[in-house]
Structure formats: C-alpha cells, structure tokens
Design a protein around this motif. Structure first.
Motif, PDB file in Angstrom:
ATOM      1  N   ALA A 207       0.864  -1.184   0.000  1.00 18.30           N
ATOM      2  CA  ALA A 207       0.000   0.000   0.000  1.00 18.30           C
ATOM      3  C   ALA A 207       0.897   1.228   0.000  1.00 18.30           C
ATOM      4  N   VAL A 208       0.534   2.199  -0.825  1.00 19.99           N
ATOM      5  CA  VAL A 208       1.296   3.446  -0.938  1.00 19.99           C
ATOM      6  C   VAL A 208       0.504   4.539  -0.223  1.00 19.99           C
ATOM      7  N   TYR A 209       1.082   5.068   0.841  1.00 13.65           N
ATOM      8  CA  TYR A 209       0.407   6.089   1.643  1.00 13.65           C
ATOM      9  C   TYR A 209       0.847   7.479   1.203  1.00 13.65           C
ATOM     10  N   MET A 210      -0.146   8.359   1.042  1.00 15.56           N
ATOM     11  CA  MET A 210       0.095   9.734   0.618  1.00 15.56           C
ATOM     12  C   MET A 210      -0.671  10.668   1.561  1.00 15.56           C
ATOM     13  N   PRO A 211      -0.217  11.907   1.726  1.00 10.81           N
ATOM     14  CA  PRO A 211      -0.967  12.844   2.567  1.00 10.81           C
ATOM     15  C   PRO A 211      -2.225  13.327   1.869  1.00 10.81           C
ATOM     16  N   ASP A 212      -3.341  13.337   2.607  1.00 10.34           N
ATOM     17  CA  ASP A 212      -4.572  13.899   2.047  1.00 10.34           C
ATOM     18  C   ASP A 212      -4.566  15.411   2.258  1.00 10.34           C
ATOM     19  N   PRO A 213      -5.606  16.142   1.813  1.00  8.67           N
ATOM     20  CA  PRO A 213      -5.597  17.607   1.959  1.00  8.67           C
ATOM     21  C   PRO A 213      -5.434  18.086   3.397  1.00  8.67           C
ATOM     22  N   ASP A 214      -5.807  17.257   4.367  1.00  6.65           N
ATOM     23  CA  ASP A 214      -5.642  17.640   5.771  1.00  6.65           C
ATOM     24  C   ASP A 214      -4.271  17.267   6.332  1.00  6.65           C
ATOM     25  N   GLY A 215      -3.445  16.637   5.493  1.00  7.23           N
ATOM     26  CA  GLY A 215      -2.122  16.238   5.954  1.00  7.23           C
ATOM     27  C   GLY A 215      -2.068  14.868   6.603  1.00  7.23           C
ATOM     28  N   THR A 216      -3.206  14.148   6.617  1.00 10.56           N
ATOM     29  CA  THR A 216      -3.239  12.806   7.190  1.00 10.56           C
ATOM     30  C   THR A 216      -2.787  11.789   6.144  1.00 10.56           C
TER      31      THR A 216
END
Length: 540
Positions: A207-216
């Motif tokens: 799984a590739v994790y990226m920051p969402d607009p809230d930074g999570t």
C-alpha cells in the motif's frame, strides 16, 4: 496599496522599487544603513519607529541570510509583509507564495510549487511543478529548478544552473527496486511511506500512503511486483487487465455505478507504460486503492458467500459481450484439467524432491480420477460450452466488500483474466467458499463440503448470470465445482512434489496440507453430487 517601506536600497532594492510602482504602490521609501538619497528615510534599525506610518514593508537584500533575518523581524513586529511579484512573471494559481518573497521579471513558478518566505526567484528563472524553494533561498538569473526538487533554506542556485530532482528516502521502501517503482509511477516526491498489503499467494503487494488535503497519511495506491515465475509475459497480463477494466468502466458508467469503487482502476507509469520493469527484470504495476472496502479470507457469515455469488455472477454478466477471443491466454491451458492431470503425472514420475513417499494415498486419489478430468474439456472441444471472459481465481478473497453495507463491490486480482469456462469460475468459488475450513487446515475432521453454502451460492450466482448462461453452461456448474476442487488439489500436490515453486508456503508440508483439504472436499462433493444437481434445478 498606498505606501511601501523597503529595507535595503542597493541594486536589488531599486529593482523591487520599480516593481512596486508598477504594481500600484503610490509611495516607496527605503531604510538603509549606508545608502543616501531623498527616498532613504532612515537606517534599518528605525523600522520599529516607522511602523505606524508605513505598515507595509519588505526586506530587499541580495544576501540570503540578511533578507531572511530582516523578513522575520518585520513579521515579528507586526508588519504586513507582502510577496512582490513582477507583472511579467508567470505564477501558477496553485503555487503557494509566502510572505516577503520576490518573483522578478519573466520568472516562472509552476503548478503546486511552494516558495517559502523571503525566497527570491530572480529574472528569467524557472521553478517547475511540485518543487519547494525554502525560506531565504535565491534562484538566480535564468536558472532552472526542475520538477519535484527542494532548494534548501538559504541556498543560492547560481545563474544558469539546472537543478535536477534528487530522491528522498521513502519509509518502508527497503529495497532499491521498490523505491524505483514508487518513483516510476510518480509518487516519490509526495509518498509518505509504503508497507506490505494483502494476503495473496503469488505477487508481492504494497500500500502506498500519501498525505490527504488535511495532511493525514492515507493509502491511495496499491503497488504490486508481478511474479514472473507464474506470469511469464507481463505485457500480455497487463494488456488483458487494461482492456477488461476499461471496458468495465464503460459498462458501470451506463449502469449508473461508482467508477471509483466498482472496478479496479490501473494507472500507467510516468513514461506511459502499463507496468514498470526494475533493474532486476521484475515487473511492477499500480492501481488505485479502493477506500472503505473489506476483503475476507474465509466465509464468516452466509450473507458474505451469497454476496460473492452475486458479484461474480454480475462480473460474468457485465463481460458477456466482451470478445473473449481477443484476450491473451497468459497462462496457457490454465484450467485445462486434462493437462493439469498430465502435469501431475509428470511431477509424480520425476519426484525431484523425493517427496512422493510422503503422500502415496493422495497420489492414488488423483490417479483414480483421470476420466473425470476430461468432462468439461470434451464439452468445450465439441462446442457445447462457449468460451467466456473468466476470472479464473474466484475465491472469496478476490472480492472487495463495502465496509458499510457488506455488499460486494469490486472483483480484484485480475492477473488470470483469460478466455475460459463459466463452470470453472463457479467451481473455484464453491471449492473455496463452501468449505467449513480454510484451505490449509491440517485437521481434516474440520473440513467438509457445506451443501447449504453451495445452495446459497447457486441462488446468488444465477440471480445475476442466469440470463447470460446457456442451458448447457448452467448444467455444467456442479461439474465445475467438483473438477476445480480436484484440479486445485492436484496443483497443490504437484507443487509439493516439485519443491514449492509456485505457491507461497509457510512450512515444508504446507502444500501437502492444502492438497488434503481439497481432496476431502472432492470426496464429499462426489457423495452429494445428485443433490447438487437438484439444487441447481430450483434456481434455473
């Protein structure tokens, strides 16, 4: 924009003054410790005294450290410290330009770029997309900062210099091949971390994790290394997958469904390829993560099995008009049970790991069922059964379920999409889902064929696929269950004899244990075969 106070009346300060006047400031004055002139109204240390008269100020020093220090002092004092952007500069609407920055004549600041406070982008410089110029840095005349670069705080990029992106370490990418794959699909600059994902037997998945607009940090993509020992032509595998998933998107659009959740969406590399090949010759592919979805390894509630039946029946229905003959047979004769039998015979004859002595009863179980292996293949060869677009690995854990409703969402693990028989897909689901135990349960007293789960699956499958299947295809379904279970057992046992080269194993006898569970199920299906046909008649 009435007045502007500029700290620093040197050459750069004069450039800033000209720009400020073009921007509409009516009065521009300086503070400078050495320069003299009518518009120099004091020394830099006077900035606190002049705050009420000149509430807007910038620090226009060519020296990076001085410019940043004075900018911070102005901000701390409570000044409004604007960014000064020359009218001829081109700045993307998505770029972030912080306080006290200077974007000079004909400079270009591209999409999703951040220019931090007191940074200077000088005349003719280019800062390409997704780059960061940190506080107090200076991108000099005509220099180029390419995409996905970071210019450190206080750094000076010399005139005409070209800065290429440099990789940053990605947490969880513990091999160069994995890191290369992350960058090949364009995720390197933003990727937060990667970690192993799923419980598949064949491919290596992350799984590739990226920051969402809230930074999570959230999982947005799934990255897989394809096992070329199994899939020897990854280009054909990916051509099949892209063809079928793009077709499904069109069908789902017409049905009014959710394109982001009802089929897998694969993406291409930055160079436009369907997969990336690392320096070890290993292929990697990438797809969108489906949020709020659940994958079950075993039937926990009968409703799950019913929903899986509807999902695979719907999958067959959606692809009913897809030209099966256009698909590559990426694993030749994958569900040719006659060939599988001959392969098994060869594995027994060679016995390369001297393991046949450990499984004589299981070997005899298979050899005594040679005639059964040809039942479906003979009907295909005679044209009684048509070729379909089939999944060829229709286990429960190849369906994503909606996390809220529990309904089947999406069919996954599409490596084995090929021309095949509907009975094979149906049968593979039964052999996996209508068992009372997991396929590697060592205690055979726990392993039984559950005829009630079989009926539940028949009901759900035919609710979706009955109008697509021919009468002969429908009649073939019980044989599909029986033969796919036998075939799977043969494959487990052959892999055990060959040294566990295909399926992932956790211990030396793992494949033998798997084979024994399948043969227990075959025996119980044989005992209840007539009842399986009677159930089928109820729902046709």
């Amino acid at each position: 924009m009435e007045t502007l106070l500029i700290l620093g009346a040197g050459g750069f300060g004069q450039m800033v003054k000209e720009t400020a006047l073009q921007l509409g400031y009516k009065k521009v004055v300086f503070l400078d410790d050495a320069a003299k002139g009518e518009d120099v109204i004091g020394m830099c240390c006077d900035y606190m005294l002049l705050h009420s008269e000149y509430p807007v100020a910038v620090a226009a020093f060519g020296n990076n450290r001085t410019r940043l220090q004075w900018t911070d002092k102005l901000i701390e004092e409570g000044y409004e410290v604007p960014a000064i952007i020359h009218p001829s500069a081109i700045v993307s609407p998505s770029a972030v330009i912080e306080q006290g920055c200077f974007i000079m004549q004909r400079a270009v600041v591209n999409t999703h770029t951040r220019i931090e406070r007191a940074a200077l982008i000088n005349s003719g410089a280019v800062v390409d997309h997704d780059s960061v110029v940190c506080a107090g840095a200076h991108v000099c005349l005509g220099s180029i900062v390419k995409a996905n670069c970071t210019i450190e705080s206080g750094r000076k990029v010399e005139a005409g210099e070209v800065i290429f992106s440099t990789r940053r370490k990605i947490e969880g990418a513990d091999s160069r091949c994995l890191e290369d794959a992350v960058y090949a699909f364009g995720f390197g600059p933003q990727c937060s971390y990667v970690k192993p994902f799923g419980e598949g037997h064949i491919n290596e998945t992350y799984a590739v994790y990226m920051p969402d607009p809230d930074g999570t940090d959230v999982p947005l993509y799934v990255l897989q290394r394809v096992n070329i020992n199994v899939f020897k032509n990854p280009a054909q595998v990916m051509e099949n997958i892209f063809g079928v998933t793009e077709y499904l998107r069109d069908v789902i659009r017409k049905e009014g469904g959710d394109l982001d959740r009802e089929t897998l969406s694969y993406i291409k590399t930055k160079s436009g390829d369907t997969y990336f090949e690392d320096d070890q010759g290993q292929p990697w592919r990438c797809l969108h993560y489906v949020p709020n979805s659940v994958c079950y390894q075993q039937v926990e509630r009968p409703e799950q099995f019913y929903q899986s039946a509807r999902s695979f029946g719907h999958f067959l229905m959606q692809l009913g008009d897809y030209p099966a003959e256009s698909l590559y047979e990426t694993i030749p004769k994958f569900h040719d049970t006659v060939k599988r039998f001959h392969d098994f015979e060869a594995a027994v004859r060679k016995d390369v790991k001297n393991r046949a002595r450990l499984c004589r009863p299981e070997i005899e179980f298979v050899l005594s069922r040679e005639k059964d292996c040809g039942v479906l293949m003979e009907q295909l060869q005679k044209g009684v059964l048509p070729l379909r677009v089939t999944h060829n690995d229709t286990k429960l854990n190849n369906i994503l379920f909606d996390g809220d409703t529990g309904k089947g969402l999406c069919i996954i693990d599409l490596d084995t999409i090929m021309p095949g028989l509907a009975a094979n897909d149906f049968g593979d689901s039964i052999r996996f889902g209508a068992s009372t135990a997991e396929e590697d349960e060592p205690d055979l007293d726990k392993v039984h064929f559950d005829i009630h789960l079989y009926e539940l699956y028949v009901k759900g499958y035919l609710e979706m696929a009955n109008n697509v299947l021919t009468p002969e295809e429908t009649k073939s379904l019980p044989w599909g269950a029986r033969l796919m279970t036998l075939e799977c057992g043969m494959r487990f046992l052959a892999d055990f004899l060959q040294g566990d080269v295909y399926f992932k194993t956790a211990y030396p006898e793992h494949n033998l244990v798997r084979a024994r569970t399948q043969f227990r199920l075959v025996k119980e299906m044989e005992e209840q075969f007539e009842e399986m046909y009677e159930i089928l008649k109820k729902y046709r």
